[in-house]
Design a protein around this motif. Structure first.
Motif, PDB file in Angstrom:
ATOM      1  N   LEU A  29       0.830  -1.207   0.000  1.00 29.34           N
ATOM      2  CA  LEU A  29       0.000   0.000   0.000  1.00 29.34           C
ATOM      3  C   LEU A  29       0.864   1.256   0.000  1.00 29.34           C
ATOM      4  O   LEU A  29       0.581   2.215  -0.733  1.00 29.34           O
ATOM      5  N   ARG A  30       1.932   1.259   0.793  1.00 33.52           N
ATOM      6  CA  ARG A  30       2.842   2.412   0.791  1.00 33.52           C
ATOM      7  C   ARG A  30       3.446   2.630  -0.595  1.00 33.52           C
ATOM      8  O   ARG A  30       3.589   3.776  -1.056  1.00 33.52           O
ATOM      9  N   GLU A  31       3.795   1.539  -1.279  1.00 33.51           N
ATOM     10  CA  GLU A  31       4.380   1.659  -2.618  1.00 33.51           C
ATOM     11  C   GLU A  31       3.361   2.228  -3.608  1.00 33.51           C
ATOM     12  O   GLU A  31       3.698   3.098  -4.428  1.00 33.51           O
ATOM     13  N   LEU A  32       2.123   1.752  -3.562  1.00 33.94           N
ATOM     14  CA  LEU A  32       1.091   2.266  -4.461  1.00 33.94           C
ATOM     15  C   LEU A  32       0.806   3.739  -4.191  1.00 33.94           C
ATOM     16  O   LEU A  32       0.612   4.523  -5.126  1.00 33.94           O
ATOM     17  N   VAL A  33       0.779   4.119  -2.918  1.00 32.41           N
ATOM     18  CA  VAL A  33       0.569   5.527  -2.557  1.00 32.41           C
ATOM     19  C   VAL A  33       1.712   6.382  -3.087  1.00 32.41           C
ATOM     20  O   VAL A  33       1.487   7.465  -3.652  1.00 32.41           O
ATOM     21  N   ALA A  34       2.954   5.901  -2.952  1.00 36.68           N
ATOM     22  CA  ALA A  34       4.113   6.665  -3.424  1.00 36.68           C
ATOM     23  C   ALA A  34       4.078   6.824  -4.943  1.00 36.68           C
ATOM     24  O   ALA A  34       4.372   7.902  -5.481  1.00 36.68           O
ATOM     25  N   ARG A  35       3.713   5.751  -5.657  1.00 38.32           N
ATOM     26  CA  ARG A  35       3.641   5.824  -7.123  1.00 38.32           C
ATOM     27  C   ARG A  35       2.536   6.769  -7.573  1.00 38.32           C
ATOM     28  O   ARG A  35       2.702   7.535  -8.542  1.00 38.32           O
ATOM     29  N   THR A  36       1.409   6.724  -6.892  1.00 37.45           N
ATOM     30  CA  THR A  36       0.295   7.615  -7.254  1.00 37.45           C
ATOM     31  C   THR A  36       0.636   9.063  -6.937  1.00 37.45           C
ATOM     32  O   THR A  36       0.318   9.974  -7.715  1.00 37.45           O
ATOM     33  N   ARG A  37       1.288   9.286  -5.801  1.00 40.13           N
ATOM     34  CA  ARG A  37       1.732  10.648  -5.453  1.00 40.13           C
ATOM     35  C   ARG A  37       2.675  11.184  -6.536  1.00 40.13           C
ATOM     36  O   ARG A  37       2.550  12.342  -6.977  1.00 40.13           O
ATOM     37  N   VAL A  54     -13.505   9.631  -7.029  1.00 40.85           N
ATOM     38  CA  VAL A  54     -14.853   9.124  -7.291  1.00 40.85           C
ATOM     39  C   VAL A  54     -14.768   7.610  -7.353  1.00 40.85           C
ATOM     40  O   VAL A  54     -14.300   7.047  -8.333  1.00 40.85           O
ATOM     41  N   SER A  55     -15.191   6.952  -6.294  1.00 40.88           N
ATOM     42  CA  SER A  55     -15.031   5.499  -6.253  1.00 40.88           C
ATOM     43  C   SER A  55     -15.864   4.903  -5.139  1.00 40.88           C
ATOM     44  O   SER A  55     -16.125   5.548  -4.124  1.00 40.88           O
ATOM     45  N   THR A  56     -16.271   3.660  -5.336  1.00 45.05           N
ATOM     46  CA  THR A  56     -16.837   2.884  -4.246  1.00 45.05           C
ATOM     47  C   THR A  56     -15.687   2.455  -3.332  1.00 45.05           C
ATOM     48  O   THR A  56     -14.546   2.886  -3.501  1.00 45.05           O
ATOM     49  N   ASN A  57     -15.980   1.588  -2.380  1.00 45.36           N
ATOM     50  CA  ASN A  57     -14.946   1.124  -1.449  1.00 45.36           C
ATOM     51  C   ASN A  57     -14.009   0.147  -2.153  1.00 45.36           C
ATOM     52  O   ASN A  57     -14.261  -1.060  -2.205  1.00 45.36           O
ATOM     53  N   THR A  58     -12.943   0.674  -2.713  1.00 47.89           N
ATOM     54  CA  THR A  58     -11.965  -0.129  -3.437  1.00 47.89           C
ATOM     55  C   THR A  58     -10.555   0.269  -3.005  1.00 47.89           C
ATOM     56  O   THR A  58     -10.351   1.328  -2.410  1.00 47.89           O
ATOM     57  N   ARG A  59      -9.608  -0.592  -3.334  1.00 48.11           N
ATOM     58  CA  ARG A  59      -8.217  -0.263  -3.040  1.00 48.11           C
ATOM     59  C   ARG A  59      -7.805   1.024  -3.739  1.00 48.11           C
ATOM     60  O   ARG A  59      -7.068   1.840  -3.173  1.00 48.11           O
ATOM     61  N   ALA A  60      -8.279   1.219  -4.965  1.00 48.41           N
ATOM     62  CA  ALA A  60      -7.915   2.424  -5.710  1.00 48.41           C
ATOM     63  C   ALA A  60      -8.348   3.683  -4.978  1.00 48.41           C
ATOM     64  O   ALA A  60      -7.621   4.684  -4.966  1.00 48.41           O
ATOM     65  N   ALA A  61      -9.530   3.654  -4.360  1.00 47.42           N
ATOM     66  CA  ALA A  61      -9.992   4.825  -3.619  1.00 47.42           C
ATOM     67  C   ALA A  61      -9.086   5.109  -2.433  1.00 47.42           C
ATOM     68  O   ALA A  61      -8.732   6.259  -2.162  1.00 47.42           O
ATOM     69  N   ILE A  65      -6.912   8.567  -1.984  1.00 47.62           N
ATOM     70  CA  ILE A  65      -7.068   9.461  -0.826  1.00 47.62           C
ATOM     71  C   ILE A  65      -5.729   9.699  -0.142  1.00 47.62           C
ATOM     72  O   ILE A  65      -5.337  10.843   0.136  1.00 47.62           O
ATOM     73  N   LEU A  66      -4.994   8.614   0.149  1.00 46.34           N
ATOM     74  CA  LEU A  66      -3.739   8.750   0.895  1.00 46.34           C
ATOM     75  C   LEU A  66      -2.653   9.412   0.054  1.00 46.34           C
ATOM     76  O   LEU A  66      -1.847  10.184   0.576  1.00 46.34           O
ATOM     77  N   ALA A  67      -2.634   9.145  -1.253  1.00 46.56           N
ATOM     78  CA  ALA A  67      -1.639   9.780  -2.118  1.00 46.56           C
ATOM     79  C   ALA A  67      -1.897  11.272  -2.223  1.00 46.56           C
ATOM     80  O   ALA A  67      -0.967  12.090  -2.166  1.00 46.56           O
ATOM     81  N   THR A  68      -3.160  11.647  -2.372  1.00 47.04           N
ATOM     82  CA  THR A  68      -3.517  13.061  -2.454  1.00 47.04           C
ATOM     83  C   THR A  68      -3.122  13.789  -1.180  1.00 47.04           C
ATOM     84  O   THR A  68      -2.501  14.865  -1.218  1.00 47.04           O
ATOM     85  N   ALA A  69      -3.452  13.196  -0.033  1.00 48.51           N
ATOM     86  CA  ALA A  69      -3.133  13.835   1.244  1.00 48.51           C
ATOM     87  C   ALA A  69      -1.634  13.945   1.459  1.00 48.51           C
ATOM     88  O   ALA A  69      -1.138  14.951   1.974  1.00 48.51           O
ATOM     89  N   SER A  70      -0.886  12.907   1.060  1.00 50.47           N
ATOM     90  CA  SER A  70       0.561  12.928   1.295  1.00 50.47           C
ATOM     91  C   SER A  70       1.288  13.842   0.321  1.00 50.47           C
ATOM     92  O   SER A  70       2.463  14.153   0.520  1.00 50.47           O
ATOM     93  N   PRO A 116      -5.517   5.587 -10.181  1.00 44.15           N
ATOM     94  CA  PRO A 116      -4.300   5.492  -9.359  1.00 44.15           C
ATOM     95  C   PRO A 116      -3.433   4.314  -9.777  1.00 44.15           C
ATOM     96  O   PRO A 116      -3.867   3.422 -10.522  1.00 44.15           O
ATOM     97  N   ALA A 117      -2.216   4.291  -9.290  1.00 45.41           N
ATOM     98  CA  ALA A 117      -1.289   3.189  -9.574  1.00 45.41           C
ATOM     99  C   ALA A 117      -1.911   1.875  -9.127  1.00 45.41           C
ATOM    100  O   ALA A 117      -2.601   1.793  -8.117  1.00 45.41           O
ATOM    101  N   GLY A 118      -1.677   0.842  -9.928  1.00 47.14           N
ATOM    102  CA  GLY A 118      -2.176  -0.482  -9.600  1.00 47.14           C
ATOM    103  C   GLY A 118      -3.627  -0.704  -9.969  1.00 47.14           C
ATOM    104  O   GLY A 118      -4.219  -1.696  -9.570  1.00 47.14           O
ATOM    105  N   THR A 119      -4.205   0.217 -10.749  1.00 40.77           N
ATOM    106  CA  THR A 119      -5.616   0.127 -11.130  1.00 40.77           C
ATOM    107  C   THR A 119      -5.732   0.224 -12.645  1.00 40.77           C
ATOM    108  O   THR A 119      -5.124   1.092 -13.257  1.00 40.77           O
TER     109      THR A 119
END
Length: 224
Positions: A29-37, A54-61, A65-70, A116-119
């Motif tokens: 998850l940290r890696e996906l967040v870093a790639r999306t950031r 814009v997403s339902t409850n998915t990993r991409a959402a 969220i975390l990439a945007t905030a970071s 996002p990354a991984g999607t």
């Protein structure tokens, strides 16, 4: 503590998310967040810009969220089940620069939609690959998330939540003597994370505690 540092202390091999049977560790998850950031920065999005998720409850959402905030940006959380006209109005009201989605959405929503990354979503462009972008320093009072109110007492309004607004509620849950979340907790998240309880209690507080979030895009008794 801010959303940008929420995942920092969790073991790499612990399970953070389960989405349709797919497990994602905290390290992944940290890696996906870093790639999306990095992708957000490469796309020219600046700190404090609004990014719609814009997403339902998915990993991409979760990643969005975390990439945007970071990255020091502000995540506008929207439910893809809302009418397209309403989504367009909400995106325009907040002035979102980009739309991230983990769910197929109408191409009428916005001219700039990415995943996002991984999607991988048919008809949706992935974020551009960018050079590694370290987290942007943010303070507790910096704006983190925007969510639209239900509109029961008037027109829906975009509620503005700082990092501290979110983490102080998390503090209260984690300090509870009975039923507090910890690294052994497994939480079934059926309430949409586009709403405050689903976002901050089901998802973010569980991740901060090091537990596992099982993502579900709704409540179906048999499936749950």
């Amino acid at each position: 503590m801010t959303l940008a540092t929420l995942l920092d202390t969790q073991p790499d091999d612990a399970i953070a998310l389960i989405d349709n049977g797919r497990e994602t560790t905290y390290g992944e998850l940290r890696e996906l967040v870093a790639r999306t950031r990095a992708g957000l920065v490469a796309a020219g999005i600046e700190p404090r810009d609004r990014v719609a998720v814009v997403s339902t409850n998915t990993r991409a959402a979760v990643v969005g969220i975390l990439a945007t905030a970071s990255a020091g940006m502000v995540a506008l959380l929207l439910d893809p089940g809302n009418p397209v006209a309403e989504l367009r109005r909400e995106i325009a009201t907040v002035g979102a620069t980009l739309v991230l989605t983990g769910t197929p959405v109408s191409d009428e929503i916005h001219s700039r939609i990415a995943s996002p990354a991984g999607t991988a979503i048919a008809g949706v462009d992935p974020l551009p690959e960018g050079a590694a972008a370290p987290p942007t320093p943010v303070g507790p009072d910096d704006l983190a998330v925007m969510l639209f109110t239900s509109g029961t007492a008037g027109s829906p309004k975009a509620a503005m939540l700082s990092h501290h607004n979110l983490t102080s509620s998390q503090d209260a849950i984690l300090a509870t003597d009975h039923g507090a979340l910890d690294a052994n907790s497994v939480v079934l998240a059926t309430i949409p994370i586009a709403h405050i309880y689903g976002l901050n209690i089901s998802l973010l507080t569980t991740l901060r505690a090091g537990g596992t979030v099982v993502l579900s895009d709704g409540f179906t008794p048999q499936r749950c």
